[in-house]
Design an enzyme around this catalytic site. Structure first.
Site, short mmCIF file in Angstrom:
data_model
loop_
_atom_site.label_atom_id
_atom_site.label_comp_id
_atom_site.label_asym_id
_atom_site.label_seq_id
_atom_site.Cartn_x
_atom_site.Cartn_y
_atom_site.Cartn_z
N ASP A 163 -33.39 9.89 -7.62
CA ASP A 163 -33.93 9.25 -6.56
C ASP A 163 -35.57 9.05 -7.27
OD1 ASP A 163 -35.61 8.48 -4.28
OD2 ASP A 163 -35.36 10.21 -3.14
N TRP A 167 -37.74 15.20 0.42
CA TRP A 167 -36.52 14.06 0.17
C TRP A 167 -35.47 14.91 -0.58
CZ3 TRP A 167 -37.42 10.69 3.52
CH2 TRP A 167 -38.63 10.15 3.57
N LYS A 186 -42.57 1.58 -2.31
CA LYS A 186 -43.62 2.57 -3.15
C LYS A 186 -43.97 1.58 -3.91
CE LYS A 186 -42.21 6.10 -0.18
NZ LYS A 186 -40.82 6.72 0.12
C1 LIG Z 1 -39.79 7.33 0.91
C2 LIG Z 1 -38.89 8.10 0.19
C3 LIG Z 1 -37.62 8.31 0.37
C4 LIG Z 1 -37.32 7.68 1.97
O1 LIG Z 1 -37.07 6.31 1.52
P1 LIG Z 1 -36.52 5.47 3.02
O2 LIG Z 1 -36.49 4.06 2.26
O3 LIG Z 1 -37.84 5.30 3.77
O4 LIG Z 1 -35.25 5.78 3.31
C5 LIG Z 1 -36.73 8.92 -0.31
N1 LIG Z 1 -37.09 9.75 -1.43
C6 LIG Z 1 -38.27 9.61 -2.02
C7 LIG Z 1 -38.76 10.09 -3.10
C8 LIG Z 1 -39.36 8.97 -1.11
O5 LIG Z 1 -40.39 8.61 -1.64
#
Ligand SMILES: *Cc1c(COP(=O)(O)O)cnc(C)c1O
Length: 355
Positions: free
Chosen positions: A166, A99, A190
């Protein structure tokens, strides 16, 4: 048979969040209409957004001068919105996994970037340390929890430039020093809500400082001014997020979420380290409390498929590792009861006795 949901995302939510959202889908606030068929501008819905925003601020202790936004597009859209809004001279990134790398790629397309450190050569088994962030960077982007590789920063680094984080997979699992950040974002699927809503915490006075044209929908200012209602927001996931936020507060807030995360992860890592059949993949000091990755020890490698079948037959869901790590990944998000972790440990011990 009882299921134990270790899915990496979308993932487990508190049962009462699902029940309350299901109820509102049938009849929203006794209105005789479904949550799915009302306007986002209905007077009954505005309080949902307002309370969700207020609970974000309360639970994360967000200082004045920040806005909380609920947008579409997932965390992946934030990979480009962040540089669009903040990258003027140079942006620094810490490359700690899939990511993080994707986030860096989008910034590269918009200006000068610096990858300050990377653990790619070690298949992201650790978080790099001892790096220097260029003092003239507009921001330093970190991925606080690496969902795929099972590593986590767990604290907000001290650097000489503002942070962008993030926090898709560890939001609300620990207290955060929001004042170190100009932006924190994440997909909700999540730790917070079903897929479809993205949360963004943005520092108001960090906006409006870049010289490029920012497309209207990608401009944070649009959504700050519009109160996340510039266009139609994802109503159902926002409603579910509010139920989760209420649940977190009722359970004792983020410090209680952190206590539970430590308890669950200590239990499972303890078993991984004790059990001769298994071993962890991430270095000890950077182990994630949210996504616990492990593989068969080399001499038992051929038992991998057997253990997956064994655990699946006993109700474990979603423990197959991501293809870039292999083995197993048990995601232990806020809503996961420690009984589920114990059930997985029981499987590991029973399997060990059989071999
Ligand atoms: C799942 C995830 C993403 C991607 O998220 P989307 O909502 O599917 O775009 C980005 N960064 C991290 C750390 C993730 O776990």
């Amino acid at each position: 048979m009882q299921k134990h949901n270790f899915n990496a995302g979308p993932s487990i939510l508190p049962r009462e969040v699902i029940e309350k959202t299901a109820q509102a889908i049938l009849d929203f606030n006794g209105s005789g209409l479904s949550l799915m068929e009302i306007s986002h501008r209905a007077k009954d819905f505005q309080p949902v957004v307002d309370e969700a925003r207020a609970l974000f601020k309360e639970l994360l202790d967000i200082p004045d001068g920040y806005s909380v936004l609920f947008l579409g597009g997932g965390a992946s859209l934030q990979f480009c919105m962040v540089p669009y809004n903040f990258l003027e001279h140079k942006a620094a990134y810490l490359n700690t996994g899939t990511w993080a790398k994707k986030a860096l790629k989008e910034a590269k397309g918009l200006g000068e970037t610096v990858e300050v450190a990377s653990s790619a050569d070690a298949n992201y088994t650790f978080i790099p340390k001892g790096y220097t962030v260029p003092a003239d960077a507009d921001y330093f982007h970190i991925t606080t929890n690496n969902t795929i590789f099972g590593t986590e920063l767990r604290t907000d680094p001290d650097v000489n430039v503002p942070l962008v984080g993030d926090m898709s997979s560890d939001i609300f699992s620990r207290p955060v020093d929001v004042s170190k950040y100009i932006c924190i974002y994440g997909g909700a699927q999540k730790n917070l809500a079903p897929a479809g809503v993205t949360f963004v915490i943005v520092k108001d006075d960090a906006l409006g400082r870049v010289s490029r044209y920012i497309p209207t929908m990608l401009n944070y200012k649009t959504h700050v001014d519009g109160g996340s209602m510039f266009n139609t927001p994802p109503v159902v996931p926002i409603y579910a997020a509010l139920q989760t936020l209420r649940w977190i507060k009722a359970q004792g807030g983020v410090t209680e979420m952190q206590r539970r995360a430590i308890e669950r992860s200590d239990m499972l890592y303890g078993e991984i380290d004790r059990n001769k059949l298994f071993q962890g993949t991430a270095v000890q000091e950077d182990r994630s409390r949210m996504n616990i990755c492990f593989v068969m020890a080399p001499e038992y490698k051929e038992l991998e498929a057997d253990f997956l079948k064994f655990a699946t037959e006993r109700g474990m869901v979603g423990i197959k590792g991501h293809r870039s790590v292999g083995g197993f990944r048990a995601s232990c998000y806020n809503a996961l009861p420690k009984e589920s972790v114990q059930a997985l440990i029981d499987c590991m011990q029973e399997f060990e006795r059989q071999h």
